[in-house]
Design a protein around this motif. Structure first.
Motif, PDB file in Angstrom:
ATOM      1  N   LYS B 107       0.833  -1.208   0.000  1.00 33.06           N
ATOM      2  CA  LYS B 107       0.000   0.000   0.000  1.00 33.06           C
ATOM      3  C   LYS B 107       0.869   1.261   0.000  1.00 33.06           C
ATOM      4  O   LYS B 107       0.565   2.254  -0.649  1.00 33.06           O
ATOM      5  CB  LYS B 107      -0.892  -0.013   1.234  1.00 33.06           C
ATOM      6  CG  LYS B 107      -2.163   0.756   1.024  1.00 33.06           C
ATOM      7  CD  LYS B 107      -3.132   0.439   2.145  1.00 33.06           C
ATOM      8  CE  LYS B 107      -4.425   1.207   1.976  1.00 33.06           C
ATOM      9  NZ  LYS B 107      -5.400   0.860   3.029  1.00 33.06           N
ATOM     10  N   ASP B 202      -8.611  -6.209  -2.334  1.00 30.36           N
ATOM     11  CA  ASP B 202      -8.248  -6.349  -0.929  1.00 30.36           C
ATOM     12  C   ASP B 202      -9.455  -6.121  -0.031  1.00 30.36           C
ATOM     13  O   ASP B 202      -9.773  -6.924   0.839  1.00 30.36           O
ATOM     14  CB  ASP B 202      -7.144  -5.313  -0.641  1.00 30.36           C
ATOM     15  CG  ASP B 202      -6.478  -5.563   0.693  1.00 30.36           C
ATOM     16  OD1 ASP B 202      -6.816  -6.584   1.329  1.00 30.36           O
ATOM     17  OD2 ASP B 202      -5.618  -4.770   1.075  1.00 30.36           O
ATOM     18  N   GLN B 203     -10.181  -5.042  -0.296  1.00 27.17           N
ATOM     19  CA  GLN B 203     -11.251  -4.656   0.611  1.00 27.17           C
ATOM     20  C   GLN B 203     -12.458  -5.567   0.513  1.00 27.17           C
ATOM     21  O   GLN B 203     -13.195  -5.734   1.466  1.00 27.17           O
ATOM     22  CB  GLN B 203     -11.651  -3.198   0.351  1.00 27.17           C
ATOM     23  CG  GLN B 203     -10.604  -2.246   0.906  1.00 27.17           C
ATOM     24  CD  GLN B 203     -11.002  -0.807   0.755  1.00 27.17           C
ATOM     25  OE1 GLN B 203     -12.097  -0.498   0.322  1.00 27.17           O
ATOM     26  NE2 GLN B 203     -10.102   0.083   1.138  1.00 27.17           N
ATOM     27  N   GLY B 205     -12.107  -8.755  -0.409  1.00 28.94           N
ATOM     28  CA  GLY B 205     -11.641 -10.129  -0.209  1.00 28.94           C
ATOM     29  C   GLY B 205     -11.936 -11.020  -1.382  1.00 28.94           C
ATOM     30  O   GLY B 205     -12.154 -12.220  -1.239  1.00 28.94           O
ATOM     31  N   TRP B 207     -10.459 -12.043  -5.134  1.00 23.45           N
ATOM     32  CA  TRP B 207      -9.470 -11.878  -6.208  1.00 23.45           C
ATOM     33  C   TRP B 207     -10.178 -11.919  -7.540  1.00 23.45           C
ATOM     34  O   TRP B 207     -11.089 -12.711  -7.761  1.00 23.45           O
ATOM     35  CB  TRP B 207      -8.412 -12.983  -6.136  1.00 23.45           C
ATOM     36  CG  TRP B 207      -7.509 -12.848  -4.947  1.00 23.45           C
ATOM     37  CD1 TRP B 207      -7.544 -11.880  -4.010  1.00 23.45           C
ATOM     38  CD2 TRP B 207      -6.452 -13.729  -4.587  1.00 23.45           C
ATOM     39  NE1 TRP B 207      -6.568 -12.075  -3.078  1.00 23.45           N
ATOM     40  CE2 TRP B 207      -5.880 -13.217  -3.401  1.00 23.45           C
ATOM     41  CE3 TRP B 207      -5.913 -14.904  -5.144  1.00 23.45           C
ATOM     42  CZ2 TRP B 207      -4.813 -13.824  -2.757  1.00 23.45           C
ATOM     43  CZ3 TRP B 207      -4.854 -15.504  -4.516  1.00 23.45           C
ATOM     44  CH2 TRP B 207      -4.297 -14.963  -3.337  1.00 23.45           C
ATOM     45  N   GLY B 278      -4.838 -10.283  -6.352  1.00 20.51           N
ATOM     46  CA  GLY B 278      -4.955  -9.508  -5.125  1.00 20.51           C
ATOM     47  C   GLY B 278      -3.691  -8.826  -4.643  1.00 20.51           C
ATOM     48  O   GLY B 278      -3.589  -8.488  -3.467  1.00 20.51           O
ATOM     49  N   ASP B 281      -2.157  -8.455  -1.035  1.00 22.73           N
ATOM     50  CA  ASP B 281      -3.152  -8.998  -0.124  1.00 22.73           C
ATOM     51  C   ASP B 281      -2.756 -10.397   0.353  1.00 22.73           C
ATOM     52  O   ASP B 281      -2.472 -11.285  -0.448  1.00 22.73           O
ATOM     53  CB  ASP B 281      -4.493  -9.054  -0.873  1.00 22.73           C
ATOM     54  CG  ASP B 281      -5.591  -9.629  -0.007  1.00 22.73           C
ATOM     55  OD1 ASP B 281      -5.435  -9.593   1.237  1.00 22.73           O
ATOM     56  OD2 ASP B 281      -6.593 -10.106  -0.573  1.00 22.73           O
ATOM     57  N   GLY B 287       3.009  -7.200   3.251  1.00 19.55           N
ATOM     58  CA  GLY B 287       2.484  -7.050   1.897  1.00 19.55           C
ATOM     59  C   GLY B 287       3.491  -7.296   0.794  1.00 19.55           C
ATOM     60  O   GLY B 287       3.256  -8.129  -0.086  1.00 19.55           O
TER      61      GLY B 287
END
Lengths: 158, 343, 240, 378
Positions: B107, B202-203, B205, B207, B278, B281, B287
């Motif tokens: 990120k 990511d948010q 969940g 892919w 992802g 993630d 990360g």
């Protein structure tokens, strides 16, 4: 070997004799002349035989000839025919000429080229008669009997 | 508090050199590892051992090879087009570094944050074709020229399904109207921004490989073709073209092509991770580590494919592209658009 | 099978291929089994029939080779890589090789010389790391036997002397036996005249001992020429 | 072999579209030292001209300067990939000429050795053919299998490639139980591996695309050029010297002559794979039926004098009809020994088969007929 084929061959061959297949691996031997060679070849190919091998024997010293040996074989049943065609010429002969059969049997193309370079037999009407295995500038005929004898090499060494 | 690394670096005069040095160092290590991995994977697939002598598990073998290549004399054949011949390796080398800078490793670890990152990556990928063509043309060698011609045709053709499949993902991200919590504020996800694509996955969940499986397969195959990997290694098909476009190259120049090839692999696999797997993630591990692990898994599959299949013929390759890949990717895009519109 | 069927079945065949290569990968990676021989660290197991450069056999009985310089190998060699010389050695009847030069860079390992050897004194060596820094690879095969040569000649001389005396003895024995036989026959004739029934046994028993003595001597002489034994006692026993 | 560009290879018609490409003799996929002069139009081959002779060793001349026995080591070097077949074929020819009896055990051993050699040759072809198509891994798998054959043959002949195992009247070394057991184990192994190769290679869509309808040699063309061996059988002619003129005890064994009619690269591929299976069948029967006995006749002449006359004997090598034309003049040095090698005829058909194909196909087609250059040059 069918009778029909023998009859077709008859006018073109000067001699034709059975051979002991078990001991020689050849069923029949024929002798023809250079003029009739193409006819003989045509007869065999027409009867479904394939052109198998072309070889040459250097008999200049003994019989003053260069002997071309063709074998034809049937793929269905083994039936091997050896055809001789002699080119007259002794040790002093400048050139040896024979008709090419490469237009009839395309496999003869390379074999004639090989015979040309090894024995110096020129095949008339061959599409591209040039050296196959040897360098293009080679001016000798390695498989002639008078080339590269061991005695000569030894004499050179000494 | 600077949000990303790029912002941190923006404050310093040394930003450019540091960033370039970091990327170069990281990429060099990466290439060394990849070449080692390629040799090991191929060896294991073929029941061999691979490099074992230099360093533990032969890890330093590629380093030794690289040193050898660096110390070699640079040979310039007499009749080459000198400017092209000299420039081509550099041109192959440069854009891959630029493309890596755009990758969102996590990120906050993004060297260059750009709203149109995806487009930039593809744009830089396009430059590689020019380099290959320069190399092939400049070499004054028929094999090299044939390789270059093949390469250009192949790369240009396969860019279409590559971009179309990526576009399906962009379409999903944009049309679904993902909202992202970014630095306290809520923004609407931008499908062309690489980090936004990751954050969207990511948010939620989810892919995108599950949302867009066909696009993922098309992307993977096109990526193989883009990077000239077997079974699409036609530009350098050693059984017919000796070494293709880099037949005449040796020493360091050759290793630059080599470097570019392996970095290209990394880029397409990173992009695959961003688009379909992802990004950064993942649980427990940090990360960037997840990001690299996933990328290397994709690369492993690429290697696995390479050591399994024979090579396609050039016309088959083009037929496959134009008759299978492009229609399929267009269909996929249309279907995505339809579904997105209905929803 | 339409367009999609073709694409799918093609894709399936690719997956099958990948499954196979992965299983091989797993065998090497997880099973820790590969097929490589790490050559300088591991040595290959040579087959008993392994053919390498030829060498002369060292026979256990004599401690040396048995080359009689007949040149059969030199004549048969298709590569003309054997050159040997030798011949009569002072003191013994047997011919011995003096020089046995072999050019390994020419040898094609066909084994015709081994077949041709009348004394079976040639065999393949087990050298397999045949590499050198130049092409000159002429080896004197008898070099390692030179120091034994004098010893061998001495031993051979003793053996031959003994064989000669044995032969003499045998000849004498044979002569004696002949005389004895003649005498016996004369006797037999006499006896036959006298008594017809008793003749069968007597000449048999009289003939046997000389025949027994003569036979081993005859059989031993050529056998010794081929494989001369260093320790003679066993060979001597029947003679003395 | 000096002229880089023969006159006919220069751009034709002045349009500048045709250019010549010189492939080989140093090229990653030219088997041995074959050189192909290609006239290309883009990627399409307009004309292909094979240039051979780079490994000419004058075997025929050597035969005229050596006695019959001395020529023996040469035979396994004519075609180094099926050296056993050539070696034993030559022995059989001389035996037939001189009427030497071969013991039953030696006949069986020869058959096993021949067929193992044939399998190893086909496996090598399989690997290199795949290598030509860019598949590197199957190459190593097949070499792994081939290695086992080489080990097995090494155990009994003492060498791995140029065997010189035959002698007139038999073979040099007897086989033992261990050899037979290893061979049996190998047969099981290769059968399992053939299944794997089928999945990995023969069913692979890329390979099929590359091979089907590529390099078609028609029956007529094959016959005219004297193409023999697997390449001929892939073109729809059932001709196998082992069947047509049984030699060396092959008449005792039950095996099929696989034949396909497509004549393309894929057909040649399948023929060779089925031939490996047939060879396995022959070896199995030979192992089962191998009798006890001597491997060489007790009394052999020192010199093998060829009676005056002409002889032609053929064997089926891994590549086709290998014929020996021997002319004797009563001495033990042949007056003439012509070697009719299969690759020579097979390659001579290539210019016609290659015309009009793609550059990548050229490699596949030349690979699929399985040429061995030393055999062509002799």
């Amino acid at each position: 070997m069918s009778k029909a084929l023998l009859e077709v061959l008859e006018p073109f061959t000067s001699s034709s004799e059975e051979s002991d297949y078990g001991a020689t691996g050849i069923h029949r031997r024929h002798t023809t002349t250079l003029d009739n060679l193409a006819r003989v070849c045509e007869a065999f190919l027409g009867a479904g035989y394939i052109f198998e091998m072309l070889s040459c024997i250097d008999l200049r010293e003994k019989e003053e000839i260069m002997r071309l040996c063709y074998t034809f074989n049937s793929l269905e049943t083994a039936d091997r025919h050896l055809v001789h065609a002699d080119i007259a010429g002794g040790l002093e002969a400048e050139s040896f000429e024979a008709p090419s059969i490469s237009s009839l049997a395309r496999g003869a193309d390379w074999q004639e080229r090989e015979t040309f370079e090894m024995y110096g037999v020129t095949f008339v009407n061959h599409p591209e008669l040039e050296r196959l295995l040897l360098p293009e500038d080679a001016d000798f005929f390695p498989l002639r009997k008078d080339f590269g004898r061991i005695e000569d090499a030894e004499a050179q060494d000494d | 508090m600077p949000e990303t690394l790029s912002q941190l670096l923006d404050d310093s005069v040394l930003a450019m050199p540091i960033a370039a040095g970091l990327i170069m160092g990281a990429l060099t290590i990466n290439v060394l590892m990849l070449v080692w991995a390629e040799r090991k994977v191929s060896a294991w697939i073929q029941r061999r051992m691979g490099p074992t002598e230099v360093g533990p598990f032969g890890l330093l073998q590629t380093l030794a090879d690289m040193l050898k290549l660096i110390s070699k004399q640079l040979i310039t054949p007499s009749n080459v087009d000198k400017p092209l011949f000299h420039l081509a390796p550099l041109l192959a080398f440069a854009p891959v570094i630029a493309a890596v800078a755009l990758m969102p490793f996590s990120k906050s670890l993004i060297l260059v944050q750009n709203d149109f990152g995806l487009l930039f990556v593809f744009a830089f990928g396009g430059i590689a074709v020019i380099a290959i063509f320069m190399a092939g043309w400049g070499s004054n060698n028929k094999y090299a020229l044939l390789g270059a011609i093949r390469s250009v045709a192949q790369s240009i053709s396969y860019e279409i399904p590559l971009i179309l499949s990526a576009l399906s993902v962009v379409l999903v991200v944009n049309a679904m109207g993902f909202t992202l919590a970014s630095g306290g504020s809520i923004v609407v996800a931008n499908g062309l921004d690489l980090s936004h694509i990751v954050m969207a996955q990511d948010q939620h969940g989810l892919w995108f490989v599950l949302v867009q499986p066909i696009a993922a397969i098309i992307y993977f195959i096109s990526a193989l073709a883009e990077t000239n990997r077997a079974p699409f290694d036609i530009p350098e098909a050693e059984s017919e073209l000796v070494a293709g476009f880099h037949t005449e190259y040796s020493g360091m120049r050759f290793s630059m092509f080599f470097f570019a090839e392996y970095t290209n692999m990394l880029i397409v696999s990173m992009l695959a991770v961003v688009l379909f797997f992802g990004g950064w993630d993942g649980p427990v591990l940090p990360g960037p580590l997840w990001f690299f692990l996933k990328s290397y898994m994709v690369i492993f599959v690429m290697m696995w494919v390479r050591w399994t299949f024979p090579r396609l013929r050039f016309d088959q390759l083009m037929t496959f592209c134009w008759k299978v890949m492009i229609p399929l990717s267009i269909l996929n895009l249309l279907a995505t658009a339809f579904v997105v519109a209905v929803l | 099978m339409g367009y999609f069927g073709k694409v799918l079945s093609g894709f399936g065949s690719l997956l099958t291929g990948m499954r196979i290569t992965f299983s091989q990968f797993a065998k090497t990676f997880f099973g820790r089994k590969n097929v490589t021989l790490q050559y300088p660290k591991e040595q290959p197991k040579l087959a008993p029939a392994f053919r390498s450069a030829i060498k002369l056999i060292r026979f256990e009985e004599t401690g040396t080779h048995d080359c009689v310089a007949c040149k059969a190998c030199e004549r048969i060699c298709p590569s003309y890589c054997i050159k040997l010389s030798g011949g009569k050695v002072e003191g013994i009847k047997k011919k011995r090789v003096a020089e046995f030069e072999m050019d390994f860079s020419l040898c094609s390992l066909c084994g015709l010389c081994i077949d041709a050897c009348p004394t079976d004194t040639l065999e393949y060596s087990k050298v397999y790391e045949e590499a050198g820094y130049n092409r000159d690879w002429r080896v004197d095969l008898v070099a390692e036997f030179r120091e034994y040569e004098a010893e061998f000649v001495e031993k051979q001389r003793v053996i031959e002397e003994k064989a000669a005396t044995a032969k003499k003895a045998k000849a004498e024995a044979a002569k004696k036996a002949k005389e004895a036989k003649k005498a016996k026959e004369a006797e037999k004739a006499k006896e036959a005249e006298a008594e017809a029934a008793d003749t069968a046994e007597k000449p048999d028993t009289a003939e046997k001992p000389p025949a027994l003595e003569a036979k081993p001597a005859k059989a031993d002489a050529p056998a010794k020429a081929e494989v001369p034994t260093a320790e003679v006692p066993t060979a001597e026993a029947p003679k003395s | 072999m000096t002229n880089a560009v023969p006159p006919e290879a220069t751009p034709g018609g002045g349009d500048g579209e045709v250019y010549s490409l010189n492939m080989g003799p140093q090229h990653p996929s030219m088997h041995g030292v074959l050189r192909l002069l290609l006239d290309l139009k883009g990627e399409e081959v307009v004309k292909a001209k094979p240039v051979v002779g780079y490994s000419h060793r004058a075997h025929e001349k050597m035969a005229e300067n050596r006695n019959t026995l001395q020529f023996l080591p040469n035979t396994s070097r004519i075609d180094y990939l099926s050296g056993m077949i050539y070696n034993l074929g030559y022995c059989q020819a001389i035996e037939k000429i001189l009427g030497i009896e071969v013991s039953e055990r030696a006949v069986y051993i020869r058959v096993i050795a021949n067929e193992l050699n044939r399998i190893s040759s086909h496996l090598l072809w399989f690997g290199t053919f795949l290598l030509d198509l860019g598949g590197i891994t199957p190459f190593l798998y097949s070499f792994d299998d081939r290695e086992e054959i080489l080990d097995i043959l090494d155990q009994v002949t003492g060498s791995r490639l140029t065997y010189c195992y035959g002698r007139f009247g038999g073979v040099t070394m007897d086989v033992d139980e261990d050899f037979l057991a290893r061979t049996t184990a190998f047969l099981a192994r290769i059968r399992e591996r053939l299944g794997m190769y089928d999945d990995l290679v023969a069913k692979n869509v890329i390979l099929r695309e590359r091979c089907i309808n590529v390099g078609v040699i028609s029956t007529e063309m094959a016959k005219s050029y004297g193409v023999t061996g697997p390449s001929l059988r892939a073109s729809g002619v059932v001709y196998d010297v082992r069947r047509a003129e049984p030699y060396g005890g092959y008449e005792k064994f039950d095996f099929d002559v696989p034949v396909l009619h497509e004549g393309d690269t894929m057909a040649r591929f399948h023929i060779r794979i089925s031939e490996i299976e047939e060879s396995c069948k022959i070896i199995e029967q030979a192992i089962k039926g191998i009798p006890e006995g001597a491997i060489l006749p007790k009394k052999m002449p020192k010199r093998f004098k060829i009676p005056e006359g002409e002889y032609y004997f053929a064997v089926e090598s891994a590549r086709g009809h290998f014929g020996m034309y021997i002319v004797g003049d009563g001495t033990d040095v042949p007056a003439k020994l012509k070697l009719r090698t299969p690759s020579f005829s097979n390659l001579s058909a290539m210019p016609e088969a290659l015309a009009g194909t793609m550059l990548a196909d050229t490699i596949a087609i030349v690979g699929s007929i399985d040429v061995v250059m030393p055999e062509i040059d002799r």
